[in-house]
Design a protein around this motif. Structure first.
Motif, PDB file in Angstrom:
ATOM      1  N   VAL A  19       6.248   5.542   0.830  1.00 33.97           N
ATOM      2  CA  VAL A  19       6.250   4.073   0.887  1.00 33.97           C
ATOM      3  C   VAL A  19       6.186   3.464   2.278  1.00 33.97           C
ATOM      4  O   VAL A  19       5.936   2.268   2.404  1.00 33.97           O
ATOM      5  CB  VAL A  19       7.497   3.514   0.171  1.00 33.97           C
ATOM      6  CG1 VAL A  19       7.589   4.019  -1.252  1.00 33.97           C
ATOM      7  CG2 VAL A  19       8.787   3.836   0.934  1.00 33.97           C
ATOM      8  N   ALA A  20       6.406   4.234   3.341  1.00 25.54           N
ATOM      9  CA  ALA A  20       6.548   3.621   4.669  1.00 25.54           C
ATOM     10  C   ALA A  20       5.198   3.434   5.354  1.00 25.54           C
ATOM     11  O   ALA A  20       4.204   4.089   5.033  1.00 25.54           O
ATOM     12  CB  ALA A  20       7.467   4.463   5.548  1.00 25.54           C
ATOM     13  N   ASP A  21       5.205   2.544   6.337  1.00 23.90           N
ATOM     14  CA  ASP A  21       4.042   2.357   7.203  1.00 23.90           C
ATOM     15  C   ASP A  21       4.173   3.168   8.486  1.00 23.90           C
ATOM     16  O   ASP A  21       3.182   3.335   9.205  1.00 23.90           O
ATOM     17  CB  ASP A  21       3.897   0.878   7.578  1.00 23.90           C
ATOM     18  CG  ASP A  21       3.769  -0.014   6.361  1.00 23.90           C
ATOM     19  OD1 ASP A  21       2.833   0.205   5.574  1.00 23.90           O
ATOM     20  OD2 ASP A  21       4.611  -0.917   6.188  1.00 23.90           O
ATOM     21  N   GLY A  22       5.387   3.633   8.781  1.00 27.58           N
ATOM     22  CA  GLY A  22       5.580   4.393   9.997  1.00 27.58           C
ATOM     23  C   GLY A  22       6.827   5.246   9.949  1.00 27.58           C
ATOM     24  O   GLY A  22       7.756   4.974   9.176  1.00 27.58           O
ATOM     25  N   TRP A  23       6.830   6.292  10.785  1.00 31.41           N
ATOM     26  CA  TRP A  23       7.980   7.194  10.907  1.00 31.41           C
ATOM     27  C   TRP A  23       8.476   7.091  12.339  1.00 31.41           C
ATOM     28  O   TRP A  23       7.703   7.203  13.289  1.00 31.41           O
ATOM     29  CB  TRP A  23       7.540   8.625  10.597  1.00 31.41           C
ATOM     30  CG  TRP A  23       8.589   9.669  10.796  1.00 31.41           C
ATOM     31  CD1 TRP A  23       9.908   9.601  10.426  1.00 31.41           C
ATOM     32  CD2 TRP A  23       8.412  10.966  11.396  1.00 31.41           C
ATOM     33  NE1 TRP A  23      10.560  10.765  10.761  1.00 31.41           N
ATOM     34  CE2 TRP A  23       9.671  11.619  11.348  1.00 31.41           C
ATOM     35  CE3 TRP A  23       7.324  11.627  11.949  1.00 31.41           C
ATOM     36  CZ2 TRP A  23       9.842  12.900  11.855  1.00 31.41           C
ATOM     37  CZ3 TRP A  23       7.495  12.901  12.454  1.00 31.41           C
ATOM     38  CH2 TRP A  23       8.746  13.545  12.400  1.00 31.41           C
ATOM     39  N   LEU A  24       9.795   6.861  12.508  1.00 29.66           N
ATOM     40  CA  LEU A  24      10.360   6.588  13.829  1.00 29.66           C
ATOM     41  C   LEU A  24      11.592   7.446  14.085  1.00 29.66           C
ATOM     42  O   LEU A  24      12.722   6.984  13.970  1.00 29.66           O
ATOM     43  CB  LEU A  24      10.682   5.098  13.949  1.00 29.66           C
ATOM     44  CG  LEU A  24      11.287   4.582  15.258  1.00 29.66           C
ATOM     45  CD1 LEU A  24      10.445   5.006  16.451  1.00 29.66           C
ATOM     46  CD2 LEU A  24      11.438   3.072  15.209  1.00 29.66           C
ATOM     47  N   ALA A  67       1.779  10.974  -3.661  1.00 35.88           N
ATOM     48  CA  ALA A  67       1.883   9.590  -4.136  1.00 35.88           C
ATOM     49  C   ALA A  67       0.528   8.903  -4.182  1.00 35.88           C
ATOM     50  O   ALA A  67       0.455   7.695  -4.449  1.00 35.88           O
ATOM     51  CB  ALA A  67       2.829   8.807  -3.237  1.00 35.88           C
ATOM     52  N   GLY A  68      -0.541   9.635  -3.899  1.00 36.58           N
ATOM     53  CA  GLY A  68      -1.870   9.048  -3.932  1.00 36.58           C
ATOM     54  C   GLY A  68      -2.231   8.279  -2.682  1.00 36.58           C
ATOM     55  O   GLY A  68      -3.190   7.501  -2.678  1.00 36.58           O
ATOM     56  N   ARG A  69      -1.478   8.505  -1.586  1.00 39.80           N
ATOM     57  CA  ARG A  69      -1.754   7.813  -0.328  1.00 39.80           C
ATOM     58  C   ARG A  69      -2.468   8.743   0.643  1.00 39.80           C
ATOM     59  O   ARG A  69      -2.303   9.964   0.594  1.00 39.80           O
ATOM     60  CB  ARG A  69      -0.460   7.331   0.330  1.00 39.80           C
ATOM     61  CG  ARG A  69       0.401   6.433  -0.506  1.00 39.80           C
ATOM     62  CD  ARG A  69       1.637   6.015   0.275  1.00 39.80           C
ATOM     63  NE  ARG A  69       1.310   5.081   1.358  1.00 39.80           N
ATOM     64  CZ  ARG A  69       2.102   4.857   2.409  1.00 39.80           C
ATOM     65  NH1 ARG A  69       3.232   5.530   2.550  1.00 39.80           N
ATOM     66  NH2 ARG A  69       1.748   3.979   3.324  1.00 39.80           N
ATOM     67  N   ASP A  70      -3.237   8.154   1.538  1.00 39.00           N
ATOM     68  CA  ASP A  70      -3.821   8.906   2.634  1.00 39.00           C
ATOM     69  C   ASP A  70      -2.727   9.107   3.691  1.00 39.00           C
ATOM     70  O   ASP A  70      -2.127   8.135   4.156  1.00 39.00           O
ATOM     71  CB  ASP A  70      -4.985   8.104   3.229  1.00 39.00           C
ATOM     72  CG  ASP A  70      -5.741   8.873   4.303  1.00 39.00           C
ATOM     73  OD1 ASP A  70      -5.177   9.816   4.878  1.00 39.00           O
ATOM     74  OD2 ASP A  70      -6.904   8.510   4.569  1.00 39.00           O
ATOM     75  N   PRO A  71      -2.423  10.350   4.086  1.00 40.44           N
ATOM     76  CA  PRO A  71      -1.378  10.572   5.086  1.00 40.44           C
ATOM     77  C   PRO A  71      -1.595   9.803   6.385  1.00 40.44           C
ATOM     78  O   PRO A  71      -0.637   9.485   7.089  1.00 40.44           O
ATOM     79  CB  PRO A  71      -1.430  12.092   5.323  1.00 40.44           C
ATOM     80  CG  PRO A  71      -1.955  12.647   4.041  1.00 40.44           C
ATOM     81  CD  PRO A  71      -2.955  11.623   3.560  1.00 40.44           C
ATOM     82  N   SER A  99       0.533  12.109  -8.710  1.00 51.16           N
ATOM     83  CA  SER A  99       0.992  13.365  -8.097  1.00 51.16           C
ATOM     84  C   SER A  99       0.319  14.591  -8.703  1.00 51.16           C
ATOM     85  O   SER A  99       0.391  15.679  -8.135  1.00 51.16           O
ATOM     86  CB  SER A  99       2.512  13.493  -8.245  1.00 51.16           C
ATOM     87  OG  SER A  99       2.884  13.664  -9.605  1.00 51.16           O
ATOM     88  N   THR A 100      -0.340  14.451  -9.869  1.00 50.36           N
ATOM     89  CA  THR A 100      -0.991  15.599 -10.506  1.00 50.36           C
ATOM     90  C   THR A 100      -2.469  15.700 -10.148  1.00 50.36           C
ATOM     91  O   THR A 100      -3.176  16.558 -10.684  1.00 50.36           O
ATOM     92  CB  THR A 100      -0.852  15.498 -12.038  1.00 50.36           C
ATOM     93  OG1 THR A 100      -1.513  14.300 -12.502  1.00 50.36           O
ATOM     94  CG2 THR A 100       0.612  15.444 -12.451  1.00 50.36           C
ATOM     95  N   ARG A 101      -2.945  14.862  -9.250  1.00 51.94           N
ATOM     96  CA  ARG A 101      -4.360  14.917  -8.877  1.00 51.94           C
ATOM     97  C   ARG A 101      -4.683  16.215  -8.131  1.00 51.94           C
ATOM     98  O   ARG A 101      -4.031  16.544  -7.145  1.00 51.94           O
ATOM     99  CB  ARG A 101      -4.712  13.736  -7.976  1.00 51.94           C
ATOM    100  CG  ARG A 101      -4.874  12.411  -8.705  1.00 51.94           C
ATOM    101  CD  ARG A 101      -4.990  11.277  -7.718  1.00 51.94           C
ATOM    102  NE  ARG A 101      -5.494  10.053  -8.341  1.00 51.94           N
ATOM    103  CZ  ARG A 101      -5.427   8.855  -7.802  1.00 51.94           C
ATOM    104  NH1 ARG A 101      -4.851   8.717  -6.604  1.00 51.94           N
ATOM    105  NH2 ARG A 101      -5.918   7.806  -8.416  1.00 51.94           N
TER     106      ARG A 101
END
Length: 503
Positions: free
Chosen positions: A188-193, A220-224, A324-326
């Protein structure tokens, strides 16, 4: 993944010392004059030796003009999510879009509990942060109908009004180290700090921690690459090198460029209150790191078009498939040289998808105007006519119906031509292609729901409730699907080729 491709940010991590507030503000202004991008402050609301971070951020925003600001990181257990969302959006609007939102789940629980906060277990703290981020983003979604309703285990919001919306898309950056928190970052985040000093293995730990975030994002279906990686650092400028980030500026430049290119770090936040160190960081380190990273990126520019990232925002409570099953596409072969014709095939697929995304945005914008009463039926028709569509007798329903037909035709072509071509030439893609075809069926069923809602709209002209729900679900499914499809087949199309006119 080594380099996630984000623009580089350089900033300071300052102590919000209550004993000398004028010096704190002066140091923040010094960071701006040094051409740094970001000034951040730690947040410990239970610490009387510190200024309140949110009050300080507001004061510094008024005392500066360009530099961005955030807590590093804000103590969520002592900051109520709805109020925090409004505070962040308000300051963002007042400052001209210069606020980001660094969040932490809480750590010093004795002090938190002594200050009136709830003591949570590590697992509960992660759950609470997840719920809070959802609430915050719902409050920011000022253009959506209805109040914010989140019935969580730790936060329950029952109809809070939305807004104000921030001036720009505020990034939610999470301080995290443990597996569950890293999973939340990826989802869910936009950044890691994180802070480099908290990593037992130093920079070597970043590879495994990044991998956890990447895996969670993909599941989660997001682009890392949608998750920016930032890092709190500390160091000292000396004549001779004697350790990591302890040495002359040239050593700093080499080490930070390595962190950017090898571990994807795109934000370097230096813990210092020293004006001279800030000046040297801004003048001698930041520009040189940018130059080195840019030169390396130019040499390694990708040979294929870049897939569009999934925005990760879901508007509907319905989930017609489990992302998640893709299946994942097999890796591209190393050393392949892509022809211009091959690259055009992959880019053309993205171009077609972009057209679908743009038309979907037009549908949503029109729905908003009609729903809010900003347009009458006649005015809505006039607006539709100006969208350069193929007919001059459009209504709201006709526009939606035409858009859905375009999507259906595109999917039929993929299923009947492109996918068989890829099956023949790239057998390892078969599970992915099977899944894409299954999702095409689901999207067709969602489009049928839109059609049924349009029929209902003709019977109840003023009630767009069902059409809103159907279009929300279409947005969720289509944007997620298009991103997954691009991640999976743009590279094979670029390598294997396919005549773009057939798409």
């Amino acid at each position: 993944m080594s380099d996630y491709g984000h623009d580089l940010l350089f900033g300071t991590f300052q102590t919000p010392a209550a004993a000398d507030p004028a010096r704190v503000v002066a140091t923040a202004r010094r960071a701006e004059r040094a051409d740094l991008d970001l000034v951040t402050f730690q947040d410990h609301p239970y610490q009387p030796a510190f200024l309140d971070t949110w009050t300080l951020l507001s004061y510094v925003a008024a005392a500066t003009h360009r530099i961005r600001l955030t807590g590093n990181v804000l103590n969520l257990p002592l900051r109520q999510p709805v109020v925090l969302a409004r505070a962040a959006a308000s300051l963002d609007r007042l400052s001209g879009g210069r606020v980001e939102l660094g969040l932490g789940a809480g750590a010093f629980w004795d002090a938190i509990e002594a200050s009136g906060g709830r003591r949570l277990s590590p697992g509960q703290a992660v759950e609470a942060l997840d719920e809070a981020i959802r609430i915050i983003r719902e409050v920011w979604a000022a253009d959506r109908r209805g109040g914010v309703r989140v019935a969580g285990e730790h936060y329950r919001v029952a109809g809070a009004k939305r807004g104000p919306a921030p001036a720009h898309d505020i990034g939610v950056w999470i301080g995290a180290y443990k597996p569950r928190m890293l999973g939340l970052v990826g989802r869910v985040a936009d950044g890691w700090l994180p802070s480099l000093s908290y990593l037992p293995g130093g920079p070597a730990d970043l590879r495994d921690l990044n991998a956890r975030i990447d895996d969670a994002a993909s599941a989660a279906g997001r682009d890392p690459t949608a998750v920016r990686r930032l890092l709190n650092i500390s160091g000292e400028f000396t004549t001779a090198g004697s350790g990591p980030l302890t040495g002359p500026p040239a050593q700093w430049v080499e080490e930070l460029a390595g962190l950017a290119l090898e571990h994807g770090i795109s934000g370097f936040i230096l813990a210092t209150d020293d004006p001279d160190t800030i000046d040297r960081f801004g003048a001698e380190v930041a520009p040189a790191v940018r130059e080195l990273v840019a030169a390396d990126r130019d040499r390694s520019e990708p040979d294929t078009a870049s897939p569009t990232a999934d925005p990760g925002v879901r508007l509907s409570d319905r989930h017609p498939w489990d992302e998640s099953t893709r299946p994942q596409a097999p890796p591209a072969p190393a050393g392949h040289t892509y022809t211009e014709i091959g690259r055009s095939a992959g880019q053309h697929l993205i171009d077609v998808h972009d057209g679908l995304r743009a038309e979907l945005a037009q549908v949503r914008d029109l729905l908003e105007q009609v729903e809010q009463g900003a347009l009458s039926a006649g005015e809505a028709r006039g607006q539709l006519n100006r969208l350069a569509l193929r007919s001059n007798d459009w209504t709201l329903g006709a526009f939606c119906a035409r858009y859905c037909a375009v999507v259906t035709q595109h999917h039929s072509l993929e299923d009947g031509a492109i996918f068989p071509h890829l099956r023949r030439t790239e057998p390892g893609l078969a599970p992915v292609l099977d899944r894409l075809q299954q999702e095409h069926v689901v999207i067709h069923e969602v489009i049928e729901e839109v059609d049924r809602a349009l029929v209902a709209l003709t019977q109840r002209p003023g009630d767009l409730t069902e059409l809103r729900k159907a279009v929300d679900l279409l947005s969720d499914t289509l944007l997620s699907h298009l991103s997954y499809e691009e991640r999976s087949i743009v590279e094979p199309l670029s390598r294997l080729g396919f005549y773009p006119g057939q798409l």
